[in-house]
Motif scaffolding. Sequence first.
Motif, short mmCIF file in Angstrom:
data_model
loop_
_atom_site.label_atom_id
_atom_site.label_comp_id
_atom_site.label_asym_id
_atom_site.label_seq_id
_atom_site.Cartn_x
_atom_site.Cartn_y
_atom_site.Cartn_z
N PHE A 168 12.25 11.81 16.32
CA PHE A 168 11.90 12.12 15.11
C PHE A 168 11.00 11.12 14.38
CE2 PHE A 168 15.72 9.90 14.20
CZ PHE A 168 15.56 9.21 13.07
N GLN A 169 10.27 11.55 13.17
CA GLN A 169 9.64 10.40 12.49
C GLN A 169 10.49 9.52 11.63
OE1 GLN A 169 6.82 13.05 10.29
NE2 GLN A 169 5.21 11.82 11.00
N ALA A 170 10.94 8.40 12.23
CA ALA A 170 11.81 7.52 11.61
C ALA A 170 11.07 6.53 10.67
CB ALA A 170 12.60 6.88 12.64
N TYR A 171 11.28 6.35 9.35
CA TYR A 171 10.52 5.57 8.36
C TYR A 171 11.86 4.73 7.47
CZ TYR A 171 7.67 4.30 4.36
OH TYR A 171 7.02 3.49 3.40
N TRP A 172 11.94 3.50 8.06
CA TRP A 172 13.06 2.62 7.49
C TRP A 172 13.11 2.84 5.82
CZ3 TRP A 172 12.33 -2.10 11.22
CH2 TRP A 172 13.32 -1.79 12.20
N PRO A 173 12.18 2.82 5.15
CA PRO A 173 12.27 2.78 3.63
C PRO A 173 12.94 3.84 3.13
CG PRO A 173 10.16 1.87 4.30
CD PRO A 173 10.79 2.32 5.36
N ASP A 174 12.71 5.01 3.86
CA ASP A 174 13.49 6.40 3.46
C ASP A 174 14.88 6.27 3.98
OD1 ASP A 174 11.57 7.47 2.20
OD2 ASP A 174 10.77 8.75 3.64
N MET A 175 15.16 5.88 5.30
CA MET A 175 16.43 5.73 5.88
C MET A 175 17.04 4.66 5.06
SD MET A 175 15.11 5.47 9.90
CE MET A 175 16.55 5.67 10.58
N PHE A 176 16.71 3.71 4.63
CA PHE A 176 17.52 2.63 3.81
C PHE A 176 17.45 2.70 2.35
CE2 PHE A 176 16.49 -0.29 8.07
CZ PHE A 176 17.61 0.52 8.67
N SER A 177 16.79 3.64 2.01
CA SER A 177 16.62 3.84 0.39
C SER A 177 16.00 2.65 0.08
CB SER A 177 17.88 4.20 -0.20
OG SER A 177 18.51 5.29 0.42
N LEU A 197 0.74 -1.23 0.11
CA LEU A 197 0.05 -0.05 0.11
C LEU A 197 0.78 1.25 -0.11
CD1 LEU A 197 -2.64 -0.95 2.54
CD2 LEU A 197 -2.86 -1.22 0.06
N PHE A 198 1.97 1.22 0.79
CA PHE A 198 2.72 2.33 0.93
C PHE A 198 3.55 2.50 -0.72
CE2 PHE A 198 3.21 1.15 5.36
CZ PHE A 198 2.29 1.84 5.85
N GLN A 199 3.93 1.44 -1.33
CA GLN A 199 4.66 1.57 -2.49
C GLN A 199 3.77 2.02 -3.49
OE1 GLN A 199 6.24 -2.45 -2.51
NE2 GLN A 199 8.40 -1.58 -3.02
N LYS A 200 2.38 1.66 -3.33
CA LYS A 200 1.48 2.36 -4.48
C LYS A 200 0.87 3.57 -4.09
CE LYS A 200 0.08 -2.24 -6.12
NZ LYS A 200 0.54 -1.90 -7.64
N LYS A 201 1.36 3.99 -2.98
CA LYS A 201 1.13 5.46 -2.41
C LYS A 201 -0.47 5.50 -2.24
CE LYS A 201 4.95 7.89 -4.83
NZ LYS A 201 5.85 7.76 -3.44
N ILE A 202 -0.79 4.49 -1.77
CA ILE A 202 -2.32 4.35 -1.25
C ILE A 202 -2.76 5.24 -0.09
CG2 ILE A 202 -4.40 2.94 -0.80
CD1 ILE A 202 -3.33 1.02 -2.88
N ILE A 203 -1.69 5.03 0.96
CA ILE A 203 -1.64 5.79 2.32
C ILE A 203 -0.38 6.44 2.37
CG2 ILE A 203 -1.64 3.81 3.63
CD1 ILE A 203 -3.32 5.04 5.58
N ASP A 204 -0.45 7.50 3.07
CA ASP A 204 1.01 8.21 3.47
C ASP A 204 1.31 7.50 4.80
OD1 ASP A 204 3.32 9.58 4.27
OD2 ASP A 204 2.08 11.55 4.33
N PRO A 205 2.61 6.74 4.80
CA PRO A 205 3.01 5.96 6.10
C PRO A 205 3.19 6.91 7.27
CG PRO A 205 4.68 6.03 4.58
CD PRO A 205 3.54 6.63 3.67
N TYR A 206 3.73 8.40 6.91
CA TYR A 206 3.72 9.12 7.90
C TYR A 206 2.62 9.68 8.91
CZ TYR A 206 8.63 9.73 6.31
OH TYR A 206 9.97 9.79 5.99
N VAL A 207 1.55 9.18 8.45
CA VAL A 207 0.52 9.77 9.12
C VAL A 207 0.29 9.05 10.42
CG1 VAL A 207 -0.89 10.37 7.18
CG2 VAL A 207 -1.38 8.12 7.97
N ALA A 208 0.98 7.67 10.59
CA ALA A 208 0.93 6.60 11.63
C ALA A 208 2.20 6.75 12.32
CB ALA A 208 0.20 5.70 11.21
N ILE A 209 3.14 7.56 12.07
CA ILE A 209 4.64 7.48 12.76
C ILE A 209 4.76 8.72 13.61
CG2 ILE A 209 7.00 7.41 12.30
CD1 ILE A 209 6.41 6.10 9.61
N PRO A 210 4.79 8.40 14.83
CA PRO A 210 4.98 9.67 15.76
C PRO A 210 6.53 10.21 15.74
CG PRO A 210 4.99 7.57 17.03
CD PRO A 210 4.59 7.29 15.53
N ALA A 211 6.57 11.51 15.97
CA ALA A 211 8.09 11.88 15.92
C ALA A 211 8.54 11.89 17.21
CB ALA A 211 7.81 13.38 15.78
#
Length: 414
Positions: free
Chosen positions: A373-382, A280-294
Amino acid sequence: MSNQTSAKWVAGFKSDYDKLFVKKWSSYMGAVLLVLVILGLMVNGLVWGVFGGVKFWGDWVNNLIGLGPLLGVPAELEGFWSHRMSLMNTTLVLGSFCAALLSRQFAPSRPPRIEYLWAILGGCMMGVGAALAGGCTTGGFFNPVLHASPAGWAMWLGLLAGAAMGFKLLLWTMENIEWGTQAPPMVQVSPKVKQAYPLMGLLVALVILAWSAAWLYSGSEPLAVRALIVLAGFAIGFILHRSRLCFARAFREPFVTGEGEMTKAVILALAIGLPLAALLFQKKIIDPYVAIPATFWIGSLLGGLIFGIGMVFAGGCASGSLWRMGEGHFKLWISMFFFAWAGSTASALFKKFQITSIDETNLETFERTAVGFQAYWPDMFSGWGLTLLMSAGLLLLWYALVRYNESTEKFTLM
């Protein structure tokens, strides 16, 4: 139709009813069904959350008692049916209430007097912990893990430590405090009322269906979205009650009895949900950051520790408290009230003292606070390769620890 045939038909119907609505569902079945509902919400751009709605209730309490202006709580708040998470929490309680009625397991129960003190203490600690971590076991642990954020794993570590510490503290109180430990008389419900429980449960279900249908076909897009929330919240409450699925038990039971079924059910839910959520994240159906606390990592870890101790004394986590409220446990109503009040108060104070307030000067794509901070592994690990590998490794590690403890009871504290 002969009397014998009629009797067989009735017996068959009763047997099917008992399997569906009376006998406990497998925890694993509950975990799978829960993930399906959560993914259904995500497909529609929504997330399952609990603390946001609980904190909203606390905001109302603070305004009613006059603390709102001092804390900076807005004077004008949304209605209880307008706030999405408040609505979902309310229908979650109704879903559990319906399941308890259908199974004739609704039983108003009063705890010993000392348990009211533990409810207050536990609820307040859960409120503080959730405010610091950016969510409870749902929004601070489960959702971030599902959304590929290490913040969830940081809270996981805090919850494990908190559950162990909380259980040891609770054991000490049981050994050293005698006041208020005598159980009060049971609340008696007449047999005629109990006999009517299934019909009352059916009525609750029909009201929920009519409510959601009225909103769905109202012609209003916001109400149509809320209709989905009503159904999802109700389904989650029903599933949690029937399967007895509880995050507090998942973290607590390995330390208490060595039993790990609930923990393995949560692991299964995440193992199924993680790759599907990734799609779902790869297809951009929903923004993962909406459920990631900072809050990664300090806020998540420390908040998890405080929340973990609190949920042991309260008798349940956030979602677990809600579905047990629907079952009739007075203690959980007290826990939830103080969870809401403390969550609102702590959230306001942490923001006021710039602890969890968002750093507006940060120009990165993620939000940053003083505790993380908002840590999201796919962005951190490319990419997703290392993300899924890390997630799978941590789930396997958790499973291995639980499985080892079931066999050896090395981690049990009794």
